[in-house]
Design a protein around this motif. Structure first.
Motif: not given
Length: 366
Positions: A211-237
């Motif tokens: 529920e928090y603003p996303l701040t950064a993002m990057s594609l994984t090496s296989d380009a099938n997933s993306v890693v995102v991070g938000n303002t509360h230090g949460q990061m997910a694939v």
């Protein structure tokens, strides 16, 4: 520490460029403290790291020589750089006020892409194209050779269930390799995928993370997933094929400013306001490295696979030499059986007749 042995490069609010050797857990400063030259953007140009500073200068750092080789005045527009890239011999910059400039050797091309820009990103597959987006400034794709009009301009999604307009806030952009597809993350926790070939110009897939603003993002090496991070230090694939959450990467303790996945290894580096550089394994979710950097960090860059493998080989060779040296020392300190027998005979010969007689008498009494 040599600049060639750095696995990760990070830029700090204090204007310091830091090179990190993850195997040795060492961080080296390659510039002096200067808060007026806070590093807001970084990118690669062959074996050089380009640094975009808030005062409008672009500094070029050579990783081979371990020093700054060029300084460019790229001032213009308002606010810090929100994008930095290289195209042939030109530099591409974009400020928060929306002024996109192509700095050529003898001329400068520019265009206004709209105010409130949060990110400009270059297409790795077609470096002549860049994408921009920001707050109330939806996704646009530009051709650097024809800057008059964008080649793609996204439309906002339809009104919500209350028939209210959905606000726009693009925070980061990525190009999916071997396709025209573009993925964005927003300050409203959304991850959206656009296909410019679709006439509707709206997202073809949308998913939400937390529920928090996303701040950064990057594609994984296989380009099938993306890693995102938000303002509360949460990061997910997130799986961009099925639009679902795959796994969470834990360990952060502050707003995430920058994320970058390695181009060929299952690794992702992240940094932010908690002053730590972290490297996770995107497959096992394991936190592989955590290095305290002393300053709040704005951006991160990973080196190529060759430098990682070269460093591993050097470290393996050094460890083998060290182990061999320790083994030689142990063998040298050990006495052989012949030496011990000889020393015992020598000791017996050194016993005087009087002491030998006393020993014989003691054995009889016993």
């Amino acid at each position: 520490m040599a600049a060639q042995r750095c696995h990760v490069w990070v830029g700090a609010e204090t204007g310091i460029l830091k090179g990190v050797n993850l195997r040795r857990k060492q961080a080296t400063n390659f510039s002096e403290f200067n808060r007026g030259q806070e590093i807001s953007e970084m990118c690669w140009r062959q074996n050089q790291v380009l640094l975009g500073c808030v005062d409008g200068t672009v500094k070029v750092f050579s990783t081979e020589r371990g020093e700054f080789t060029e300084f460019h005045d790229c001032s213009g527009g308002e606010g810090p750089f929100r994008g930095l890239a290289a195209y042939n011999s030109s530099l591409i910059t974009c400020t928060e006020s929306g002024l996109l400039k192509v700095w050529k050797e003898d001329s400068t091309d520019q265009v206004q892409v709209g105010r409130g820009v949060c990110r400009m990103r270059q297409d790795p597959g077609r470096p002549e194209r860049v994408a921009t987006g920001g707050k109330e400034n939806d996704l646009k794709v530009w051709d650097l050779q024809r800057l008059q009009e964008p080649v793609f301009k996204a439309r906002n999604v339809r009104n919500d269930w209350l028939d209210l307009r959905v606000p726009i806030w693009v925070r980061d952009i990525q190009f999916i390799p071997a396709s025209d597809t573009i993925i964005t993350c927003t300050g409203h926790s959304q991850v959206r995928i656009y296909d410019p070939s679709c006439p509707q110009r709206r997202p073809v897939l949308e998913m939400t993370y937390d529920e928090y603003p996303l701040t950064a993002m990057s594609l994984t090496s296989d380009a099938n997933s993306v890693v995102v991070g938000n303002t509360h230090g949460q990061m997910a694939v997130l799986d961009i094929r099925k639009g679902r959450l795959l796994k969470c990467l834990k360990g952060q303790a502050g707003s995430i400013r920058s994320i970058q996945c390695h181009c060929s290894l299952p690794l992702v580096a992240s940094c932010g306001l908690d002053r730590f550089l972290r490297v996770h394994d995107t497959g096992s979710k394991e936190l592989l490295h955590k290095v305290y950097m002393k300053s709040r960090l704005n951006c991160v860059l990973l080196t190529s696979r060759e430098s990682w493998e070269q460093e591993d080989e050097e470290c393996s060779t050094a460890e083998e030499v060290k182990e061999q040296g320790e083994e030689d020392e142990i063998w040298a300190s050990m006495a052989t059986v012949t030496d011990r027998a000889e020393s015992k005979r020598t000791a017996d010969l050194q016993v005087t007749p009087k002491r030998r007689k006393r020993r014989k008498q003691m054995s009889k009494d016993a």
